[in-house]
Structure formats: C-alpha cells, structure tokens
Design a protein around this motif. Structure first.
Motif, PDB file in Angstrom:
ATOM      1  N   TYR A 429     -39.820   1.776 -16.869  1.00  0.00           N
ATOM      2  CA  TYR A 429     -39.919   0.341 -16.592  1.00  0.00           C
ATOM      3  C   TYR A 429     -40.699   0.222 -15.174  1.00  0.00           C
ATOM      4  N   SER A 433     -40.918  -7.736 -12.535  1.00  0.00           N
ATOM      5  CA  SER A 433     -41.208  -8.370 -13.744  1.00  0.00           C
ATOM      6  C   SER A 433     -41.300 -10.038 -13.796  1.00  0.00           C
ATOM      7  N   CYS A 437     -37.556  -8.210 -20.075  1.00  0.00           N
ATOM      8  CA  CYS A 437     -37.442  -7.662 -21.225  1.00  0.00           C
ATOM      9  C   CYS A 437     -35.933  -7.478 -21.697  1.00  0.00           C
ATOM     10  N   ASP A 438     -35.182  -7.031 -20.325  1.00  0.00           N
ATOM     11  CA  ASP A 438     -33.872  -6.504 -20.428  1.00  0.00           C
ATOM     12  C   ASP A 438     -33.007  -7.674 -19.609  1.00  0.00           C
ATOM     13  N   ARG A 443     -36.001  -5.740 -13.865  1.00  0.00           N
ATOM     14  CA  ARG A 443     -37.233  -4.678 -14.050  1.00  0.00           C
ATOM     15  C   ARG A 443     -38.135  -5.076 -15.292  1.00  0.00           C
ATOM     16  N   ARG A 445     -41.169  -4.123 -18.266  1.00  0.00           N
ATOM     17  CA  ARG A 445     -41.495  -2.736 -19.105  1.00  0.00           C
ATOM     18  C   ARG A 445     -42.745  -2.212 -18.704  1.00  0.00           C
ATOM     19  N   LEU A 473     -36.313  -2.318 -22.707  1.00  0.00           N
ATOM     20  CA  LEU A 473     -37.711  -1.731 -22.141  1.00  0.00           C
ATOM     21  C   LEU A 473     -38.478  -0.998 -22.900  1.00  0.00           C
ATOM     22  N   TYR A 474     -38.057  -0.206 -24.120  1.00  0.00           N
ATOM     23  CA  TYR A 474     -38.725   0.347 -24.974  1.00  0.00           C
ATOM     24  C   TYR A 474     -39.062  -0.539 -26.463  1.00  0.00           C
TER      25      TYR A 474
END
Length: 597
Positions: A429, A433, A437-438, A443, A445, A473-474
C-alpha cells in the motif's frame, strides 16, 4: 427459395428447454469433478465458486495477510486468487484482548465509554453477562468480586477446549453470535481458579464470537490448495497512553487467555495439513534495547512463544516487526541497531522473522546510495518527518541496507546455534490515499512497479517474501483498469532483479546477476564509467550461474542466477555498475540493479 420452418409448438419448446437445462446442469456437474487442462484440477466448494489449483504466474511475493470480509465465500475466493499468482502461504491476525468497564446497568462499554453493540445480546435470564457472572461468584462466596473486565472480539466460535471450568465458564448462542464467559482469579490467573468458595478477586473475560469458523475455513481452503497457514496469536492488553507497549498490569490474565486460545487451536486445527504455525500479532519496533530481558514486549513475546512450544509442539512462530528509518522520527535507528533488535526478537523463540519494509507507511524508502541526493518519492512527502527533501535528509539509509543488516544478524545467530529464517514483509500500500480501498485504513493501494522495486530492495537477503495485506489493497481497482492482483497476473513474466556481485569464473572476471523471470535467452546491459569518467555500456548474453555454495542461505522460490563476463580494469574508482535486463519474452525489468565496485 428458402422455405420457412414451421413454428414450434409450446410443448416442444418446453421439452427443448428442459433438455437444455439438463445439459447445462450436466456440464456444471462435470466441471466440478473433472480436472482442467495443464494439470489443473477443480471441484465444487459448497455454494462458492469452484476451487481451481491452476497457477497463472509465479510472482516472488508468495504469502499474504488475510482478514474476514463478511463474505461466506471470502476465504475460498481470496486463497484461490492468491494461489493463482503464486501464493503458497496465508497469514491471519489474532483477536485483541482489551481491558474494559461496565456501566451501572451492567452493560459492557467500549474504550470510548459508549455501550459496546457487539455485546448487546450478551445476556441470560434477563440479566447481562456481567450481572450473571457476579451472581455466580457470590453464590460461591459472597466475598468474591469482579475487579477487572476484559473483552475479546473473535471471528471464530471457540471450541470445547476453550472452556476452562465447566459450570463456571458459560458459552451460549444468540442468533449468529456465540458468547463466552470466563472467570479468572486475578492473583493467580494460571492456577485454574475453578473453586469459587475461597473469596477472591476475579477477572471477568467476555468473548463475542461468530457461529461460523472463519479461521477453520481458511485452513481447509489452504489445505485444498496445498498452501500453508499461520494463525494469529491474541494481542495482549496494551498500555492506555503508550499503545505500542504491552500493559504489565494486565499481562498475566492476557497470557492465560493466550493459553486458552492455543488449546483451542490445538483441538480445532490438529488435523489440518495447512496449519504450519502461529503469527505473533503484536508488533514491535526493531531497535537496540539496552536491557532486552527487562523490556516488557520482549518478555510477553517469550511467554507467549513458550506456551506455543508447550501446547503446539512442532508449529513455527512467525514474527513481523517493523523499523523506522526516518531521521526526524525522534528515535533514530540505523541498520546496526536493527541488527541487534533482530537478535533479541529471535531469542524470544521466534522461528521466522519477517521485517516490514516500511515503504507503505513511509518509515522506509526505496533508493540506491547514489540516489541519496535526489528528492524523495512524491508519495512519501506527506509522511510526518519526511516532506519535500532529499532522501539523505529524510532517511538514515535505504531499505536494502536494513535487510542486509537483518541478514547479518541471522548469520550471527546461526553461529550461536540458533536457526532463524528471514523473510521480507513488503507493504502492499501507499502512505495516503484520496479514496480508500480498505475501510480499515486510510492507506491507498500501490502498483506493481513499486512492488517490483521493493522486491529488488529485499534482494537475496531473504528466503521468502510476503505482503500485508490481501483484502482491499490487492483486490481494489481504485479507478484503475485493474486491481493490483490483476496487474501481477497480467505482468508476471516481467523480470525483477534482486542482486549482482562480481564473480570470477573459469579464469574470467564477470558479474553474477540474480533475479526472477530470468532465462538463458535474456539480454543483460551493463552500464558503468571508465577511469576517464566516460560512460560505457555493453549488451551481453549471459550464461547460467554456478550451483549454490554448500551451506548458503536458501533463496526465494523462482530466483535464478546468470553470469556475464565483465572486465576488471579501467574502471572509475569506487563507482557503480548498473544492470538492466530483457528476458526471452521481451519483457524489460522495471527497475535496474546498481552494484558498487
């Protein structure tokens, strides 16, 4: 002239529809039990998507942290996608043990003083779990009291092994929640304390769990894919003002709960081939401790790890500490101090140490020494203590230097007779951001180019590379054409350089190049300065590297070595050889490797 076909009757349409659906059902059934091509096998996974053992690419990151996402098919989907890009290991974090309070109505409160909704249904006979526990204690002896309260929010429903004192410990189900209550004597938590007649102070432990066994499902899916799993140890209570430290006043009760969970793991997961060991969820910062034996976190590590040895014999202990390489972080830590910290962590009984690279949090940076006077990556500038400065002003040394120090510590430990495996935990990450994403972190990605660079920094110093974390993150696209996992799958053939050393072979000087997705059809470009400070460049066809030396540390799976001739004379003093590579597929390494000579 074409003749028009007669229209089908309603009965014939119905009959054909039934036949068609029967054929579709037969195809689905066969797809669930018949193997695919190229050695692929698959079978149905309950209501979830059929599992496949096919691997699309073999990326150097081979392990990932995984967290629950509320999806009953989450473990199946996540592990399948990990495995598809070369994942063979999954790591889960353990639950946190928190010291709590109750209000005047006996309701459990969160640390912010508000009623905890996760424990709202923890009640029996019209009384809260706290009130019921107090009644149980006073029935044994009116002098019994509850002086401490702890809460543990677990993703799993604990098994029978987690019941310490039948009749005194209580477990019951309300809807999709399983609640458990334990009473532990404060003065001697490890004594058992199943006799309530003596009149003592007790700690009340309340556990809110799920009726589903998420961790068990992860292990079952991992076993089916021939992956290994490391299950999280519980996090002991932290100090209120210094959350990076275990609270000594609550440690003993926490260690007893650690034993309870380990016994539960031993019973529930004993038959799972994927159960490789445990993960030490509580993170410590690597540094030089003046008195390691008196450091509260290392003491807790030693006690938890000793319990693992006793209750889970043969299982390995994975620890993933972090370092902070920033100059303006208050406690400046150089590579030598980190090496000392690695040794102290190893002496707590850890089998695997996987230091976090720090690039995702901004505590570490990816650069070469010859780039120290360049501006830091713009993505790192918002991090506290960094800013719009040069690398040398913000960081003590590059991440590669810290992994080198950790590797030297591992070698010193081996000479002491203590075998420790060194992994790298690459943070998947970015520090900040604009979109999340999470939901569990601010954080953002990262991208595959940066991951490749982090793999280069870990180099040949580690035997395995893992990453935090898979969820979000993935798997998140964040407005991009592909998720990070999809980027890896699409670009898995790209070479990644991990090391280069000058090696003499068959009477000729040369450079031994190490990396991933290298082959004998690769083309290696060497760039350097001669003793007249003129830049030189040469494209060389490599030869296979020599076999590993006896006793050398194992390299990550997929790493290869290629040797190219290189002159030993006429070089600028103490400068650099820059290595670039194109493999047989035509892919160019996204990051070059720089070797100092």
């Amino acid at each position: 002239m074409l003749r028009r076909a007669a229209p089908l009757s309603a009965n014939r349409v119905l009959l054909l529809s039934v036949v068609l659906w029967l054929l579709v059902g037969l195809v689905i059934l066969l797809a669930g039990v018949v193997g695919g091509g190229n050695g692929e096998t698959s079978h149905a996974v309950g209501p979830c998507t059929p599992r496949t053992t096919r691997t699309a690419v073999s990326y150097p990151i081979s392990g990932y942290w995984l967290f629950p996402d509320g999806d009953r098919c989450g473990p199946s989907r996540a592990l399948r996608e990990m495995h598809r890009i070369g994942g063979d290991t999954v790591v889960t974090s353990g639950p946190s043990i928190e010291a709590r309070q109750v209000d005047v109505n006996g309701r459990l409160l969160r640390t912010d003083g508000q009623p905890d909704s996760d424990f709202r249904a923890c009640a029996q006979n019209g009384r809260t779990c706290y009130q019921e526990a107090l009644d149980t204690l006073r029935a044994g002896n009116p002098a019994n009291t509850i002086t401490r309260i702890y809460a543990l929010d677990s993703r799993d429903g604990l098994g029978d092994a987690a019941v310490r004192c039948p009749g005194q410990d209580v477990r019951f189900t309300v809807g999709k929640q399983v609640f458990q209550r334990m009473l532990i004597p404060v003065d001697a938590p490890a004594s058992g304390g199943c006799d309530l007649r003596s009149g003592r102070a007790f700690a009340l432990v309340l556990i809110a769990a799920s009726t589903t066994d998420w961790t068990g499902e992860v292990l079952r899916e991992a076993a089916a894919l021939r992956m290994k799993a490391y299950v999280g140890l519980p996090v002991l209570p932290r100090e209120a003002q210094r959350s990076w430290n275990v609270d000594p006043s609550h440690r003993d009760v926490g260690l007893e709960l650690n034993r309870v969970l380990l016994k539960d793991y031993a019973r529930r997961f004993a038959g799972q081939a994927s159960f490789a060991g445990v993960y030490q969820t509580f993170e410590v910062r690597l540094r030089r401790w003046e008195q390691p034996g008196r450091e509260v976190n290392l003491q807790a590590y030693s006690a938890q790890h000793a319990a693992v040895r006793e209750l889970l014999p043969g299982k390995r202990i994975l620890v993933s500490p972090y370092w902070d390489t920033r100059r303006r972080a208050g406690d400046v830590t150089d590579p030598q101090a980190v090496a000392a910290g690695v040794k102290d962590v190893a002496r707590t009984g850890a089998d695997i140490i996987a230091p976090q690279d720090g690039r995702g949090t901004g505590k570490g940076a990816l650069y070469w020494d010859h780039e120290a006077d360049k501006p830091v990556d713009p993505r790192l500038q918002p991090v506290e203590g960094v800013g719009e400065v040069k690398y040398q002003d913000a960081f003590v040394a590059p991440v590669s230097a810290y992994y080198g120090a950790a590797a030297r510590a591992r070698a010193d430990l081996a000479r002491e007779g203590r075998t420790v495996e060194l992994w790298a935990n690459i943070e998947g990450y970015e520090p900040t951001s604009t979109t999340s994403c999470d939901s569990g972190t601010a954080r953002g990605r990262t991208d595959k180019v940066r991951l490749d660079r982090a793999i280069t920094a870990a180099g040949t110093q580690v035997s395995k590379i893992v990453s935090f974390k898979w969820n979000g993150l993935y798997t998140c696209r964040d407005g991009r054409p592909a998720s990070l996992a999809e980027e890896i799958a699409a670009d898995g053939a790209r070479p990644i350089l991990a090391g280069a050393v000058r090696v003499r072979r068959e009477g000729q000087n040369g450079v031994l190049v190490r990396g991933y997705q290298l082959d004998e059809g690769s083309s290696i470009t060497l760039t350097w300065y001669d003793d007249r400070w003129q830049q030189q460049s040469r494209i060389v066809r490599p030869m296979p590297g020599p076999p590993p030396a006896p006793g050398s540390s194992p390299a990550p799976a997929g790493m290869r070595e290629l040797w190219v001739p290189f002159p030993d004379k006429g070089l600028a003093p103490r400068f650099w050889i820059h290595v670039d590579v194109v493999n047989a597929s035509g892919k160019v390494a996204s990051n070059r490797y720089s070797l100092r000579y």
